[in-house]
Write a protein that holds these residues in place. Sequence first.
Motif, mmCIF file in Angstrom:
data_model
loop_
_atom_site.group_PDB
_atom_site.id
_atom_site.type_symbol
_atom_site.label_atom_id
_atom_site.label_comp_id
_atom_site.label_asym_id
_atom_site.label_seq_id
_atom_site.Cartn_x
_atom_site.Cartn_y
_atom_site.Cartn_z
ATOM 1 N N GLU A 62 0.809 -1.225 0.000
ATOM 2 C CA GLU A 62 0.000 0.000 0.000
ATOM 3 C C GLU A 62 0.838 1.268 0.000
ATOM 4 O OE1 GLU A 62 -3.301 -0.018 2.687
ATOM 5 O OE2 GLU A 62 -3.680 -2.158 2.398
ATOM 6 N N GLY A 63 2.148 1.109 -0.164
ATOM 7 C CA GLY A 63 3.010 2.281 -0.285
ATOM 8 C C GLY A 63 3.196 3.080 0.984
ATOM 9 N N LEU A 64 3.008 2.447 2.143
ATOM 10 C CA LEU A 64 3.207 3.152 3.414
ATOM 11 C C LEU A 64 4.634 3.684 3.498
ATOM 12 C CD1 LEU A 64 2.048 3.764 6.348
ATOM 13 C CD2 LEU A 64 3.196 1.643 7.025
ATOM 14 N N GLU A 65 4.770 4.952 3.836
ATOM 15 C CA GLU A 65 6.098 5.566 3.975
ATOM 16 C C GLU A 65 6.498 5.594 5.437
ATOM 17 O OE1 GLU A 65 6.091 9.345 2.047
ATOM 18 O OE2 GLU A 65 5.675 8.498 0.059
ATOM 19 N N GLY A 66 7.797 5.613 5.672
ATOM 20 C CA GLY A 66 8.308 5.587 7.041
ATOM 21 C C GLY A 66 8.737 4.185 7.431
ATOM 22 N N SER A 67 9.713 4.081 8.306
ATOM 23 C CA SER A 67 10.266 2.781 8.686
ATOM 24 C C SER A 67 9.349 2.055 9.665
ATOM 25 C CB SER A 67 11.639 2.983 9.343
ATOM 26 O OG SER A 67 11.492 3.690 10.577
ATOM 27 N N VAL A 68 9.574 0.753 9.783
ATOM 28 C CA VAL A 68 8.844 -0.037 10.783
ATOM 29 C C VAL A 68 9.107 0.527 12.175
ATOM 30 C CG1 VAL A 68 8.584 -2.322 11.822
ATOM 31 C CG2 VAL A 68 8.909 -2.111 9.340
ATOM 32 N N GLU A 69 10.372 0.878 12.424
ATOM 33 C CA GLU A 69 10.737 1.451 13.726
ATOM 34 C C GLU A 69 9.934 2.726 14.001
ATOM 35 O OE1 GLU A 69 14.604 3.606 15.829
ATOM 36 O OE2 GLU A 69 14.916 2.362 14.060
ATOM 37 N N HIS A 70 9.820 3.587 12.995
ATOM 38 C CA HIS A 70 9.075 4.843 13.155
ATOM 39 C C HIS A 70 7.627 4.577 13.562
ATOM 40 C CE1 HIS A 70 7.009 8.601 12.130
ATOM 41 N NE2 HIS A 70 6.205 7.865 11.367
ATOM 42 N N TRP A 71 6.958 3.675 12.854
ATOM 43 C CA TRP A 71 5.543 3.443 13.113
ATOM 44 C C TRP A 71 5.308 2.782 14.463
ATOM 45 C CZ3 TRP A 71 1.993 6.054 10.905
ATOM 46 C CH2 TRP A 71 2.186 6.560 9.608
ATOM 47 N N LEU A 72 6.123 1.789 14.797
ATOM 48 C CA LEU A 72 5.902 1.095 16.071
ATOM 49 C C LEU A 72 6.256 1.994 17.256
ATOM 50 C CD1 LEU A 72 6.991 -2.571 15.281
ATOM 51 C CD2 LEU A 72 4.717 -1.534 15.193
ATOM 52 N N GLU A 73 7.280 2.833 17.110
ATOM 53 C CA GLU A 73 7.624 3.788 18.170
ATOM 54 C C GLU A 73 6.491 4.797 18.354
ATOM 55 O OE1 GLU A 73 9.104 5.449 21.176
ATOM 56 O OE2 GLU A 73 10.682 4.240 20.223
ATOM 57 N N LEU A 74 5.967 5.295 17.251
ATOM 58 C CA LEU A 74 4.866 6.261 17.293
ATOM 59 C C LEU A 74 3.646 5.677 17.992
ATOM 60 C CD1 LEU A 74 3.755 9.032 15.535
ATOM 61 C CD2 LEU A 74 2.423 7.192 14.522
ATOM 62 N N GLU A 75 3.294 4.440 17.641
ATOM 63 C CA GLU A 75 2.123 3.797 18.236
ATOM 64 C C GLU A 75 2.365 3.471 19.707
ATOM 65 O OE1 GLU A 75 0.858 0.580 15.577
ATOM 66 O OE2 GLU A 75 1.384 1.838 13.868
ATOM 67 N N LEU A 76 3.550 2.978 20.005
ATOM 68 C CA LEU A 76 3.859 2.590 21.381
ATOM 69 C C LEU A 76 3.823 3.793 22.320
ATOM 70 C CD1 LEU A 76 4.715 0.283 23.291
ATOM 71 C CD2 LEU A 76 7.093 0.841 22.748
ATOM 72 N N GLN A 77 4.361 4.923 21.876
ATOM 73 C CA GLN A 77 4.376 6.119 22.726
ATOM 74 C C GLN A 77 2.976 6.524 23.157
ATOM 75 O OE1 GLN A 77 6.428 9.337 20.783
ATOM 76 N NE2 GLN A 77 8.444 8.397 20.973
ATOM 77 N N GLN A 78 1.999 6.314 22.282
ATOM 78 C CA GLN A 78 0.635 6.732 22.596
ATOM 79 C C GLN A 78 -0.171 5.660 23.318
ATOM 80 O OE1 GLN A 78 -1.293 9.152 19.369
ATOM 81 N NE2 GLN A 78 0.521 8.534 18.213
#
Length: 247
Positions: A118-134
């Motif tokens: 689906e062309g998601l941009e950003g690294s796996v690390e970026h997304w999981l860190e973003l979700e985890l913080q919240q």
Amino acid sequence: AETKPTAPDFLILGVPKGGTTAVLRWLAHVPGLWCHPRKELNFFDGRYAYGPDWYCAQFPRFQDGAGILRGEATPNYFSHPETAARVAALMPNARLAVLLHDPLPRAVSWVQHLQRLEGLEGSVEHWLELELQQLEALTPQQLASQPRIGTGALQDSCYDLHLQRWQQQLPHNPPVLLSSDRLFAQPEAELSRLLQFLGQPSDPSPWLEHWKPVNVNPIAPAHLPGNLTSRLKRFLARRCQRSLIIA
């Protein structure tokens, strides 16, 4: 008069990247089962407005006494907040199974799936860190009412939250839990459990040649920093205590 269509007899509820496609394709080879050729009908989570008549019409009627069970698989059913109540209302006695994959590899695999297809941009690390913080400071009650964050990868891996919803809506008929990890490591044992649950002869060997993992990520799992991995594991372990059946 023509007999009215009825709801299916079994559902494979999920989870995404848990092996539902492979399982449904394999079950289609078992003579006592009819599996909808279109995986992901998405009725209970996306097409509910079509109404129960539309849904029931997706499944053939067999002669009385044929003993053929009909079913479908939609991986998002397990985690969708309204699906359990909708299934309970339409088909409270259906056989329900969910394939649970080790929650952290599943979350990583889901983000990589979105990147690839689906062309998601950003690294796996970026997304999981973003979700985890919240998410990591939320209570179970807050987590249950939290709208989807980012890719939803972590929320979909909070298995206890979703399992509790199904158990509350269907206290006498909760879904059976199967391990995706065992399924792919030792398919015979887990497929046997599934056949038995579906009321079929429990020996999968006549159809084992048709077993084949599908939709496997063609790239290696993303490498995450050790500190993030530790935090993710702690977060998911607390939220998968009742449902974690990983061998």
